[in-house]
Design an enzyme around this catalytic site. Structure first.
Site, mmCIF file in Angstrom:
data_model
loop_
_atom_site.group_PDB
_atom_site.id
_atom_site.type_symbol
_atom_site.label_atom_id
_atom_site.label_comp_id
_atom_site.label_asym_id
_atom_site.label_seq_id
_atom_site.Cartn_x
_atom_site.Cartn_y
_atom_site.Cartn_z
ATOM 1 N N LYS A 73 0.505 -1.378 0.113
ATOM 2 C CA LYS A 73 -0.109 -0.574 -0.179
ATOM 3 C C LYS A 73 0.865 1.409 -0.265
ATOM 4 O O LYS A 73 1.971 1.522 0.897
ATOM 5 C CB LYS A 73 -1.183 -0.010 1.006
ATOM 6 C CG LYS A 73 -1.849 -0.343 1.441
ATOM 7 C CD LYS A 73 -3.407 -1.021 0.652
ATOM 8 C CE LYS A 73 -4.048 -1.760 0.486
ATOM 9 N NZ LYS A 73 -5.153 -1.577 -0.526
ATOM 10 N N LYS A 113 -13.065 -7.346 -7.108
ATOM 11 C CA LYS A 113 -13.245 -8.084 -5.965
ATOM 12 C C LYS A 113 -14.848 -8.105 -6.389
ATOM 13 O O LYS A 113 -16.386 -8.037 -6.322
ATOM 14 C CB LYS A 113 -13.691 -7.044 -5.141
ATOM 15 C CG LYS A 113 -11.818 -5.929 -4.945
ATOM 16 C CD LYS A 113 -12.274 -5.329 -3.804
ATOM 17 C CE LYS A 113 -10.676 -5.031 -3.024
ATOM 18 N NZ LYS A 113 -9.813 -4.582 -3.921
HETATM 19 O O1 LIG Z 1 -5.939 -7.091 -3.940
HETATM 20 C C1 LIG Z 1 -5.439 -7.448 -3.025
HETATM 21 O O2 LIG Z 1 -4.520 -8.089 -3.408
HETATM 22 C C2 LIG Z 1 -5.663 -7.425 -1.084
HETATM 23 C C3 LIG Z 1 -7.253 -7.380 -1.257
HETATM 24 C C4 LIG Z 1 -7.195 -5.345 -0.899
HETATM 25 O O3 LIG Z 1 -6.110 -5.481 -0.822
HETATM 26 C C5 LIG Z 1 -8.469 -4.600 -0.376
HETATM 27 C C6 LIG Z 1 -9.146 -5.290 -0.197
HETATM 28 C C7 LIG Z 1 -10.237 -5.214 0.555
HETATM 29 C C8 LIG Z 1 -10.585 -3.216 0.466
HETATM 30 C C9 LIG Z 1 -10.272 -2.432 -0.143
HETATM 31 C C10 LIG Z 1 -8.745 -3.404 -0.960
HETATM 32 C C11 LIG Z 1 -7.942 -2.810 -2.035
HETATM 33 O O4 LIG Z 1 -7.434 -3.541 -3.089
HETATM 34 O O5 LIG Z 1 -7.557 -1.983 -1.816
HETATM 35 MG MG LIG Z 2 -7.015 -1.839 -4.263
#
Ligand SMILES: O=C(O)CCC(=O)c1ccccc1C(=O)O
Ligand SMILES: [Mg+2]
Length: 339
Positions: free
Chosen positions: A156, A267
């Site tokens: 992140k 997602k």
């Molecule tokens: O995508 C991944 O590798 C993990 C999941 C993840 O990052 C995520 C999980 C829940 C909410 C937002 C996010 C995101 O991609 O920002």
């Molecule tokens: Mg993301």
């Protein structure tokens, strides 16, 4: 066909609160639901993320509460688009009913509803990406994950000052073995200038064959800056993945129509109807990365099934995140279901 419908809200705490550019997230709230006929049972999960423009947990709960205890397939397929996580939860339960839901139902005369959590192996055709913590904690964490077998990592960014993150990034890309893949996720938190700087930095690393490959930067800018992300995608070698911009099926279709041909993060837990998602992916052959919403095993199984079926570019799925949630006892679902 009529099905008995029941649901239970749940809460789970993250072992380590999750830091994103939106702030920290420490409790995951969701709903487990089940549909039954005389012999079969199908499980589903509703796990919305309101900052991704899906319904709130309260809206999902109100929807469940106003339903009768008996519902039909028609009820499921008429859930409005404003409740995408509900569409996913109910449709997966319906699908579970039709595909060996029996095995997961242990009929016990005293407890008519005794759900046994299906202990299914995760689809083996998939490779998994592991989530690294934001900031310098990533520098320690990746090694443990590497030993566990992960080769794709997501870090992140847009959480700390850019100068600081770029320094950590330099160390991280030097430390990671060249056969690792690294993804960055800004959660829409960068300015145009900072996004350019990140992409330019990644382009330079890509140019060096002996270094880790940067797979993509996820959602560099906020949802309202689609055109600017399109511009960035033309000017840089490093790919961009849309995530928040394509949180729902409608947005996914819209970005595709407007010419997005880099990566789409999907997602399944919040994007909406699985059957419509399947159709869209088959029709448009998009480059998709499937990703978790930190759901429980129930939603995860349904989402991974879709990922295994629809991951045409064989990118690692963002589901290597189990370590983030407090360990559940083996019979957590049974406990949840107790009256
Ligand atoms: O995508 C991944 O590798 C993990 C999941 C993840 O990052 C995520 C999980 C829940 C909410 C937002 C996010 C995101 O991609 O920002
Ligand atoms: Mg993301």
């Amino acid at each position: 066909m009529r099905y008995q419908f029941e649901f239970r809200p749940y809460q789970r705490r993250f072992i380590r609160p999750l830091a994103t550019s939106h702030g920290t997230w420490d409790i995951r709230e969701g709903i487990i639901l089940c549909l039954r006929d005389e012999t079969n049972i199908g499980w589903g999960e509703i796990a919305p993320i309101s900052w991704f423009d899906s319904e709130t947990i309260e809206q999902a709960l109100s929807f469940c509460r106003q339903l009768p205890t008996e519902i039909t397939e028609e009820t499921v397929f008429s859930i409005p688009d404003e409740l995408p996580a509900c569409q996913f939860g109910f449709e997966s339960a319906l699908r579970g009913l039709g595909s060996g839901g029996k095995k997961n139902y242990s009929p016990c005369p005293l407890v008519p509803l005794s759900p046994c959590l299906p202990v299914l192996p995760s689809p083996s055709s998939l490779t998994y990406s592991a989530l690294l913590p934001a900031g310098e904690a990533a520098l320690e964490q990746w090694q443990t994950l590497w030993e566990e077998g992960y080769r794709t990592f997501k870090w992140k960014i847009g959480v700390y000052a850019i100068a600081c993150e770029l320094k950590i990034f330099e160390l991280l890309t030097q430390a990671l073995p060249p056969d690792a893949k690294l993804r960055l996720d800004a959660n829409g938190g960068l300015s145009y200038e900072d996004a350019n700087l990140w992409l330019w930095t990644c382009d330079n690393i890509q140019a060096n064959q002996n270094r880790v490959s940067i797979e993509f930067i996820e959602q560099p800018l906020s949802v309202d800056q689609f055109q600017r992300m399109l511009e960035l995608s033309y000017f840089h070698q490093t790919k961009i993945a849309l995530d928040e911009s394509v949180a729902t099926l409608k947005q996914l279709e819209c970005c595709f129509k407007q010419g997005w041909r880099d990566i789409f993060v999907i997602k399944p837990g919040i994007v909406g109807s699985p059957s419509r998602l399947r159709q869209f992916c088959l029709d448009c052959k998009i480059d998709a990365v499937f990703s978790s919403v930190f759901e429980t095993e129930i939603g995860r199984q349904a989402a991974l099934k879709l990922a295994a079926e629809l991951s045409q570019h064989h990118r690692a799925v963002g589901f290597g995140v189990n370590h983030l949630l407090e360990q559940e006892k083996d019979n957590w679902l049974e406990n949840l279901w107790k009256f």
